[in-house]
Design a protein around this motif. Sequence first.
Motif, mmCIF file in Angstrom:
data_model
loop_
_atom_site.group_PDB
_atom_site.id
_atom_site.type_symbol
_atom_site.label_atom_id
_atom_site.label_comp_id
_atom_site.label_asym_id
_atom_site.label_seq_id
_atom_site.Cartn_x
_atom_site.Cartn_y
_atom_site.Cartn_z
ATOM 1 N N ILE A 41 -12.379 -4.324 -58.755
ATOM 2 C CA ILE A 41 -12.973 -4.262 -60.087
ATOM 3 C C ILE A 41 -12.521 -5.501 -60.849
ATOM 4 C CG2 ILE A 41 -13.112 -2.993 -62.260
ATOM 5 C CD1 ILE A 41 -12.544 -0.437 -60.674
ATOM 6 N N ALA A 42 -13.482 -6.321 -61.225
ATOM 7 C CA ALA A 42 -13.173 -7.605 -61.858
ATOM 8 C C ALA A 42 -13.536 -7.594 -63.330
ATOM 9 C CB ALA A 42 -13.922 -8.726 -61.157
ATOM 10 N N ALA A 43 -12.697 -8.261 -64.116
ATOM 11 C CA ALA A 43 -12.987 -8.528 -65.525
ATOM 12 C C ALA A 43 -13.602 -9.924 -65.587
ATOM 13 C CB ALA A 43 -11.709 -8.476 -66.348
ATOM 14 N N VAL A 44 -14.834 -10.008 -66.051
ATOM 15 C CA VAL A 44 -15.596 -11.250 -65.968
ATOM 16 C C VAL A 44 -15.919 -11.769 -67.366
ATOM 17 C CG1 VAL A 44 -17.693 -12.343 -65.078
ATOM 18 C CG2 VAL A 44 -16.605 -10.480 -63.784
ATOM 19 N N GLN A 45 -15.615 -13.042 -67.577
ATOM 20 C CA GLN A 45 -16.017 -13.721 -68.810
ATOM 21 C C GLN A 45 -16.985 -14.833 -68.417
ATOM 22 O OE1 GLN A 45 -13.517 -16.546 -71.231
ATOM 23 N NE2 GLN A 45 -13.495 -14.809 -72.634
ATOM 24 N N GLU A 46 -18.235 -14.665 -68.779
ATOM 25 C CA GLU A 46 -19.305 -15.556 -68.341
ATOM 26 C C GLU A 46 -19.326 -15.593 -66.814
ATOM 27 O OE1 GLU A 46 -18.632 -19.215 -70.506
ATOM 28 O OE2 GLU A 46 -19.637 -18.412 -72.286
ATOM 29 N N THR A 47 -18.966 -16.697 -66.184
ATOM 30 C CA THR A 47 -18.973 -16.750 -64.715
ATOM 31 C C THR A 47 -17.567 -16.737 -64.129
ATOM 32 O OG1 THR A 47 -19.014 -19.178 -64.728
ATOM 33 C CG2 THR A 47 -21.144 -18.035 -64.682
ATOM 34 N N THR A 48 -16.551 -16.622 -64.977
ATOM 35 C CA THR A 48 -15.162 -16.671 -64.525
ATOM 36 C C THR A 48 -14.583 -15.269 -64.389
ATOM 37 O OG1 THR A 48 -14.789 -18.801 -65.605
ATOM 38 C CG2 THR A 48 -12.832 -17.486 -65.087
ATOM 39 N N ILE A 49 -13.926 -15.011 -63.271
ATOM 40 C CA ILE A 49 -13.186 -13.768 -63.123
ATOM 41 C C ILE A 49 -11.822 -13.963 -63.765
ATOM 42 C CG2 ILE A 49 -12.108 -12.157 -61.491
ATOM 43 C CD1 ILE A 49 -14.428 -12.630 -59.609
ATOM 44 N N ALA A 50 -11.619 -13.268 -64.880
ATOM 45 C CA ALA A 50 -10.382 -13.414 -65.648
ATOM 46 C C ALA A 50 -9.238 -12.624 -65.034
ATOM 47 C CB ALA A 50 -10.610 -12.961 -67.086
ATOM 48 N N ARG A 83 -3.271 -14.032 -69.928
ATOM 49 C CA ARG A 83 -2.067 -13.216 -70.073
ATOM 50 C C ARG A 83 -1.672 -13.128 -71.545
ATOM 51 N NH1 ARG A 83 0.646 -16.134 -64.847
ATOM 52 N NH2 ARG A 83 -0.775 -15.162 -63.342
ATOM 53 N N GLY A 84 -1.015 -12.032 -71.891
ATOM 54 C CA GLY A 84 -0.690 -11.803 -73.294
ATOM 55 C C GLY A 84 -1.815 -11.136 -74.054
ATOM 56 N N THR A 85 -2.895 -10.776 -73.337
ATOM 57 C CA THR A 85 -4.014 -10.026 -73.915
ATOM 58 C C THR A 85 -3.972 -8.603 -73.341
ATOM 59 O OG1 THR A 85 -5.638 -10.425 -72.152
ATOM 60 C CG2 THR A 85 -5.313 -12.190 -73.797
ATOM 61 N N PRO A 86 -4.827 -7.708 -73.831
ATOM 62 C CA PRO A 86 -4.843 -6.335 -73.296
ATOM 63 C C PRO A 86 -5.544 -6.206 -71.942
ATOM 64 C CG PRO A 86 -5.684 -6.410 -75.563
ATOM 65 C CD PRO A 86 -5.645 -7.803 -75.051
ATOM 66 N N LEU A 87 -5.828 -7.321 -71.260
ATOM 67 C CA LEU A 87 -6.666 -7.267 -70.067
ATOM 68 C C LEU A 87 -6.062 -6.416 -68.960
ATOM 69 C CD1 LEU A 87 -9.318 -8.157 -68.916
ATOM 70 C CD2 LEU A 87 -8.241 -10.260 -68.101
ATOM 71 N N THR A 136 -4.008 -17.196 -60.180
ATOM 72 C CA THR A 136 -3.077 -16.148 -60.595
ATOM 73 C C THR A 136 -1.795 -16.155 -59.782
ATOM 74 O OG1 THR A 136 -4.930 -14.749 -61.265
ATOM 75 C CG2 THR A 136 -2.816 -13.652 -60.895
ATOM 76 N N TRP A 137 -1.924 -16.275 -58.456
ATOM 77 C CA TRP A 137 -0.786 -16.063 -57.564
ATOM 78 C C TRP A 137 -0.328 -17.308 -56.825
ATOM 79 C CZ3 TRP A 137 1.234 -11.826 -59.003
ATOM 80 C CH2 TRP A 137 0.467 -10.719 -59.351
ATOM 81 N N GLY A 138 -1.012 -18.429 -56.990
ATOM 82 C CA GLY A 138 -0.614 -19.626 -56.261
ATOM 83 C C GLY A 138 -0.711 -19.401 -54.761
ATOM 84 N N SER A 139 0.338 -19.750 -54.038
ATOM 85 C CA SER A 139 0.331 -19.650 -52.582
ATOM 86 C C SER A 139 0.300 -18.207 -52.078
ATOM 87 C CB SER A 139 1.554 -20.362 -51.994
ATOM 88 O OG SER A 139 2.753 -19.761 -52.458
ATOM 89 N N LEU A 140 0.613 -17.243 -52.947
ATOM 90 C CA LEU A 140 0.572 -15.829 -52.548
ATOM 91 C C LEU A 140 -0.827 -15.235 -52.674
ATOM 92 C CD1 LEU A 140 3.855 -14.450 -54.204
ATOM 93 C CD2 LEU A 140 3.506 -15.144 -51.826
ATOM 94 N N GLY A 141 -1.755 -15.977 -53.241
ATOM 95 C CA GLY A 141 -3.092 -15.450 -53.473
ATOM 96 C C GLY A 141 -3.895 -15.274 -52.198
ATOM 97 N N ALA A 142 -4.812 -14.311 -52.228
ATOM 98 C CA ALA A 142 -5.676 -14.047 -51.073
ATOM 99 C C ALA A 142 -6.726 -15.144 -50.935
ATOM 100 C CB ALA A 142 -6.352 -12.691 -51.230
ATOM 101 N N THR A 143 -7.002 -15.516 -49.706
ATOM 102 C CA THR A 143 -8.021 -16.515 -49.426
ATOM 103 C C THR A 143 -9.402 -15.881 -49.397
ATOM 104 O OG1 THR A 143 -7.905 -16.182 -47.039
ATOM 105 C CG2 THR A 143 -6.373 -17.794 -48.006
ATOM 106 N N GLU A 144 -10.411 -16.736 -49.343
ATOM 107 C CA GLU A 144 -11.789 -16.249 -49.229
ATOM 108 C C GLU A 144 -11.950 -15.357 -48.000
ATOM 109 O OE1 GLU A 144 -16.186 -18.174 -48.279
ATOM 110 O OE2 GLU A 144 -14.583 -19.455 -49.078
ATOM 111 N N ALA A 145 -11.371 -15.771 -46.874
ATOM 112 C CA ALA A 145 -11.487 -14.987 -45.640
ATOM 113 C C ALA A 145 -10.816 -13.626 -45.778
ATOM 114 C CB ALA A 145 -10.886 -15.759 -44.467
ATOM 115 N N THR A 146 -9.663 -13.592 -46.438
ATOM 116 C CA THR A 146 -8.949 -12.317 -46.617
ATOM 117 C C THR A 146 -9.738 -11.381 -47.516
ATOM 118 O OG1 THR A 146 -6.791 -13.355 -46.286
ATOM 119 C CG2 THR A 146 -6.825 -11.267 -47.481
#
Length: 217
Positions: A46-55, A104-108, A24-34
């Motif tokens: 709060i995550a929106a999940v499709q199967e095993t992927t966090i959308a 993106r471009g969905t109501p998510l 989503t954010w590239g280099s601005l994204g939070a790491t696992e440690a963060t």
Amino acid sequence: MTKITFHKIGEDGILRMAAMEAATWGSLGATEATIRQRLSLGHIMIAAVQETTIAGAVCFVETAHDPRDKATFPATFSAYSSLTRSVPPNSLYVYNLGVRPEFRGTPLSRRLLAHLVDYGREAGTRWIVGDGRCPSYGGAQEDSPDKVEINADFRRTIDEWHRTGIMPSVGHLTQDPLLNFYHRILKCEFLHLAPAFLPEDVSSGGYRVIFAVDLCK
């Protein structure tokens, strides 16, 4: 398309959250440690999940702070996104509303915000607070999520606000598509300008426009 469900993220979801942040954010994204550190501080994701992927996800912390008090508001994104949960939960400080590019471009985003508002009401929160990005200040940069061109008038508006301390009109601020989105969907109130909030966010010139939604109205 597989149904999207909504869940709170725990320890078992950290790796998938980190993957969503990177997409989503590239280099601005939070790491696992963060992400792990934020969960340890009592943050909610709060995550929106499709199967095993966090959308997509909306991430926040409950705090006793009053967002209208500019003197005590966190001066940087690092401070804002690393607050320890405090009570009573007067405010939800939201530091991430992220959606993977393919969703993106969905109501998510709207659905995530609806879950956020529901959570706030159930928790007895008065304020939902956001650090509004404003990518039309600097336009799309490499490795950024934006597809936004520089808006010279909006840039002058932000620079003048910073120079004078006088808040511009809502009409001037909502020239930026993200600020317009939050104002239109949440009916939020713009509170104050945070300069050098996240210098790495070149698209926004490092700025954030802090806004809030009063759930008591």
